[in-house]
Design an enzyme around this catalytic site. Structure first.
Site, PDB file in Angstrom:
ATOM      1  NE  ARG A  51      -2.580  -0.475   3.394  1.00  0.00           N
ATOM      2  CZ  ARG A  51      -3.276  -0.745   4.469  1.00  0.00           C
ATOM      3  NH1 ARG A  51      -4.580  -0.628   4.444  1.00  0.00           N
ATOM      4  NH2 ARG A  51      -2.698  -1.113   5.589  1.00  0.00           N
ATOM      5  CE  LYS A 148       3.494 -18.453  13.189  1.00  0.00           C
ATOM      6  NZ  LYS A 148       4.100 -19.072  14.325  1.00  0.00           N
ATOM      7  CG  HIS A 178       9.961 -20.457   9.892  1.00  0.00           C
ATOM      8  ND1 HIS A 178       8.825 -19.909  10.433  1.00  0.00           N
ATOM      9  CD2 HIS A 178      10.851 -20.530  10.888  1.00  0.00           C
ATOM     10  CE1 HIS A 178       9.030 -19.666  11.702  1.00  0.00           C
ATOM     11  NE2 HIS A 178      10.251 -20.041  12.013  1.00  0.00           N
ATOM     12  CE  LYS A 182      14.130 -23.477  12.621  1.00  0.00           C
ATOM     13  NZ  LYS A 182      15.090 -22.380  12.586  1.00  0.00           N
ATOM     14  CD  GLU A 216       9.454 -18.472  20.649  1.00  0.00           C
ATOM     15  OE1 GLU A 216       9.725 -17.820  19.637  1.00  0.00           O
ATOM     16  OE2 GLU A 216       8.320 -18.528  21.140  1.00  0.00           O
ATOM     17  CG  ASP A 235       2.266 -18.095  17.680  1.00  0.00           C
ATOM     18  OD1 ASP A 235       1.948 -17.644  16.555  1.00  0.00           O
ATOM     19  OD2 ASP A 235       3.335 -17.815  18.253  1.00  0.00           O
ATOM     20  CG  HIS A 240       6.152 -23.702  14.055  1.00  0.00           C
ATOM     21  ND1 HIS A 240       6.148 -23.484  12.697  1.00  0.00           N
ATOM     22  CD2 HIS A 240       5.994 -22.487  14.619  1.00  0.00           C
ATOM     23  CE1 HIS A 240       5.993 -22.183  12.466  1.00  0.00           C
ATOM     24  NE2 HIS A 240       5.897 -21.558  13.615  1.00  0.00           N
ATOM     25  CE  LYS A 330       5.657 -16.122  21.956  1.00  0.00           C
ATOM     26  NZ  LYS A 330       6.779 -16.282  21.042  1.00  0.00           N
TER      27      LYS A 330
HETATM   28  P1  NAD Z   1       3.346  -6.022   8.506  1.00  0.00           P
HETATM   29  O1  NAD Z   1       2.137  -5.417   9.154  1.00  0.00           O
HETATM   30  O2  NAD Z   1       4.683  -5.575   8.948  1.00  0.00           O
HETATM   31  O3  NAD Z   1       3.260  -5.737   6.932  1.00  0.00           O
HETATM   32  C1  NAD Z   1       2.085  -5.862   6.215  1.00  0.00           C
HETATM   33  C2  NAD Z   1       2.333  -5.503   4.757  1.00  0.00           C
HETATM   34  O4  NAD Z   1       1.093  -5.648   4.068  1.00  0.00           O
HETATM   35  C3  NAD Z   1       2.810  -4.091   4.500  1.00  0.00           C
HETATM   36  O5  NAD Z   1       3.718  -4.112   3.422  1.00  0.00           O
HETATM   37  C4  NAD Z   1       1.535  -3.369   4.057  1.00  0.00           C
HETATM   38  O6  NAD Z   1       1.783  -2.264   3.169  1.00  0.00           O
HETATM   39  C5  NAD Z   1       0.835  -4.482   3.326  1.00  0.00           C
HETATM   40  N1  NAD Z   1      -0.615  -4.249   3.260  1.00  0.00           N
HETATM   41  C6  NAD Z   1      -1.494  -4.207   4.293  1.00  0.00           C
HETATM   42  N2  NAD Z   1      -2.748  -3.983   3.816  1.00  0.00           N
HETATM   43  C7  NAD Z   1      -2.643  -3.892   2.475  1.00  0.00           C
HETATM   44  C8  NAD Z   1      -3.568  -3.674   1.419  1.00  0.00           C
HETATM   45  N3  NAD Z   1      -4.883  -3.490   1.638  1.00  0.00           N
HETATM   46  N4  NAD Z   1      -3.097  -3.670   0.156  1.00  0.00           N
HETATM   47  C9  NAD Z   1      -1.797  -3.851  -0.101  1.00  0.00           C
HETATM   48  N5  NAD Z   1      -0.869  -4.057   0.845  1.00  0.00           N
HETATM   49  C10 NAD Z   1      -1.291  -4.068   2.113  1.00  0.00           C
HETATM   50  O7  NAD Z   1       3.158  -7.589   8.621  1.00  0.00           O
HETATM   51  P2  NAD Z   1       4.312  -8.713   8.634  1.00  0.00           P
HETATM   52  O8  NAD Z   1       4.854  -8.822  10.005  1.00  0.00           O
HETATM   53  O9  NAD Z   1       5.270  -8.455   7.528  1.00  0.00           O
HETATM   54  O10 NAD Z   1       3.471 -10.042   8.384  1.00  0.00           O
HETATM   55  C11 NAD Z   1       2.930 -10.399   7.129  1.00  0.00           C
HETATM   56  C12 NAD Z   1       2.266 -11.775   7.258  1.00  0.00           C
HETATM   57  O11 NAD Z   1       3.246 -12.735   7.583  1.00  0.00           O
HETATM   58  C13 NAD Z   1       1.223 -11.848   8.379  1.00  0.00           C
HETATM   59  O12 NAD Z   1       0.212 -12.750   7.996  1.00  0.00           O
HETATM   60  C14 NAD Z   1       1.989 -12.432   9.540  1.00  0.00           C
HETATM   61  O13 NAD Z   1       1.155 -13.121  10.436  1.00  0.00           O
HETATM   62  C15 NAD Z   1       2.901 -13.388   8.799  1.00  0.00           C
HETATM   63  N6  NAD Z   1       4.140 -13.709   9.530  1.00  0.00           N
HETATM   64  C16 NAD Z   1       4.976 -12.712   9.928  1.00  0.00           C
HETATM   65  C17 NAD Z   1       6.149 -13.045  10.587  1.00  0.00           C
HETATM   66  C18 NAD Z   1       7.131 -11.978  11.008  1.00  0.00           C
HETATM   67  O14 NAD Z   1       8.187 -12.345  11.536  1.00  0.00           O
HETATM   68  N7  NAD Z   1       6.843 -10.718  10.803  1.00  0.00           N
HETATM   69  C19 NAD Z   1       6.464 -14.385  10.845  1.00  0.00           C
HETATM   70  C20 NAD Z   1       5.588 -15.374  10.405  1.00  0.00           C
HETATM   71  C21 NAD Z   1       4.419 -15.019   9.745  1.00  0.00           C
END
Ligand code: NAD
Length: 483
Positions: A51, A148, A178, A182, A216, A235, A240, A330
């Site tokens: 976005r 996830k 993920h 591993k 963790e 979670d 996992h 945790k």
């Molecule tokens: P985040 O909130 O940091 O990023 C979300 C992204 O989605 C941003 O780039 C935002 O611009 C985009 N976005 C949101 N709404 C939008 C829309 N309507 N149109 C276009 N783009 C849009 O989230 P994150 O931490 O990067 O996580 C992303 C996914 O991965 C989630 O489902 C989260 O549960 C999963 N996840 C994250 C992690 C992690 O370590 N961050 C680990 C495992 C899984």
């Protein structure tokens, strides 16, 4: 030992949520490392789609900063970074609207591997999948990668599967866990199915019990609001730990191919017995050096668990009678993940009671230092008669593989390259995810119905006392948590 890096074909990888935390910390640095290793070709394109209204130059700056922060100095080569950034493109796009989709279509090439990484919340999966089809962006052979959490119960997982499968075939969907990426997890299969030593003993006749731990040291941190709706069962266990359990317990697949492996994993989940209430311990870390769970989630009445230990049984010929103990939490004493197979002692000791009775233990460490360790019984050296002791036959990858271990791809890198190769073996299939929820849901419903409160545990500990008792009542002990 010479490492073999086999380059993948040129690809277009669109990362929805390309400006998000996951993309910045894991996906983009991981892709850079594969580029540095010579696995990702110069002709590949990575298109961030999010976005955030910005141009390509601003996105490249963000990627360069992510590389500076998350890639080790040894791999940060100015020329290599420049060539990598040349592969990066960006589209401002609204997953729920019409803006940006035509531009995205214009950037996708015809004759490359095509993949779409949904690095966004699951609430957007359906919108994105639908637009990829209606704007005629995704080809018949496109691959989509989803993160996830894949649902929060069976109903929501089914709904996500329905939204994805309305637009894509199961053979195009890569659900990431993920842990499966591993090195050691794949080594578990190599050890089991590549050696004659283990498989004949891999059953209830010879295995006393199995322990799977994912501990963790961190708390829920800034994710408190999200985590409190989820808890350790949703979670960590449903995905996992369940995957680790499946790979440990499954029958040998006829071959190492995606459906053969996933069919066997699914059979394990379906053979899992419901868990008795007495065999589940849930915990919450209390206030200590750091704020307690209730402060972290800002809900003084929360009954969500930050720790869970449970004993489960697999009702099939191989495992009837061998318990599998799972625990994850945790703010525990160490960051450590391992699968430990405790074999039974020999049926009869020829050395007499005074020599002591020992049993073999095979541990498969996922972190901190990946490796496999087998304890074997030998004679205690020196005079004093025949007394037995355990010694480890240790195969830490860092030691065995030397410098090569430092260059091993991390889980995300490996899995993304598997997507590009079209190999689904290490990704969860829709029916597996649903079966895992079908097993998890009644357990969560039962403790919610009872209104059961998690036990409290000290930060930096091994979890609540009650988790120790879960083992003690079976005359067993958890393995020590070691850094
Ligand atoms: P985040 O909130 O940091 O990023 C979300 C992204 O989605 C941003 O780039 C935002 O611009 C985009 N976005 C949101 N709404 C939008 C829309 N309507 N149109 C276009 N783009 C849009 O989230 P994150 O931490 O990067 O996580 C992303 C996914 O991965 C989630 O489902 C989260 O549960 C999963 N996840 C994250 C992690 C992690 O370590 N961050 C680990 C495992 C899984």
């Amino acid at each position: 030992m010479v490492s073999r890096v086999i380059p993948v074909d040129a690809f277009d990888l669109v990362i929805f949520g390309g400006t998000g935390d996951l993309a910045r910390r894991k996906i983009l640095p991981g892709l850079y490392r594969r580029f540095w290793a010579g696995q990702m070709p110069d002709e590949a394109r990575i298109i961030g789609a999010a976005r955030t209204d910005q141009d390509v130059a601003a996105f490249r700056t963000m990627v360069a900063e992510a590389i500076a922060e998350f890639v080790s100095e040894r791999k940060r080569d100015a020329d290599c970074i420049k060539r990598f950034l040349d592969c990066i493109d960006y589209v401002t796009l609204d997953a729920r609207g019409e803006a940006g989709w035509k531009e995205l279509k214009s950037k996708c090439r015809a004759n490359t591997v095509q993949a779409f990484y949904f690095s966004v919340g699951p609430g957007l999966f359906g919108d994105i999948a639908e637009r990829l089809r209606s704007f005629k962006i995704a080809r018949q052979d496109a691959r989509i990668v989803v993160e996830k959490p894949f649902g929060r119960d069976l109903a929501t997982a089914k709904e996500l599967n329905r939204e994805l499968s309305a637009n894509f075939d199961e053979s195009q969907i890569y659900r990431i866990d993920h842990y499966l990426g591993k090195e050691t997890v794949q080594n578990l299969m190599a050890v089991r199915f590549g050696n004659v030593l283990f498989e004949p003993l891999w059953n209830a006749q010879y295995v006393d019990h199995v322990q799977i731990t994912v501990a963790e040291t961190v708390g829920v941190g800034g994710r408190g609001a999200y985590y409190d709706k989820s808890g350790a069962m949703r979670d960590m266990v449903q995905n996992h730990l369940m995957q680790l359990l499946c790979l440990t317990a499954m029958e040998p697949p006829a071959k190492f191919d995606p459906d053969a492996v996933r069919d066997e994993k699914l059979k394990v989940i379906r053979a899992l017995d419901p868990v008795e209430a007495d065999d589940i311990v849930r915990g919450q870390y209390r206030e200590g050096a750091e704020p307690g769970y209730l402060q972290d989630v800002e809900n003084p009445d929360s009954r969500t668990e930050s720790f869970i230990a449970l004993k489960c049984h697999i009702s099939n010929w191989r495992w009837k009678g061998t318990p599998f103990y799972l625990r994850t939490g945790k703010r525990m004493a160490a960051r450590m993940s391992e699968i430990v197979v405790h074999f039974k002692p020999t049926p009869h000791s020829i050395f007499g009671e005074e020599a002591g009775t020992k049993a073999n233990v095979l541990s498969i460490r996922l972190q901190p230092d990946e490796g496999i360790d087998l304890s074997v019984t030998i004679k205690e050296p020196g005079p004093g008669g025949m007394r037995l002791m355990d010694v480890p036959l240790d195969m830490s990858f860092a030691e065995a593989l030397g410098e090569e271990a430092a260059d091993m791809p991390d889980a995300y890198e490996r899995l993304i390259m598997d997507v590009m190769r079209g190999n689904q073996t290490l990704f969860m299939r829709g029916d597996e995810v649903e079966a895992a929820w079908a097993w998890t849901d009644p357990l969560i419903e039962a403790w919610t119905r009872r209104g059961s409160k998690p036990c409290s545990y000290a930060q930096g500990s091994t979890g609540p006392e009650e988790a120790m008792m879960l083992m003690h009542k079976d005359r067993r002990r958890w393995r020590e948590l070691e850094q």
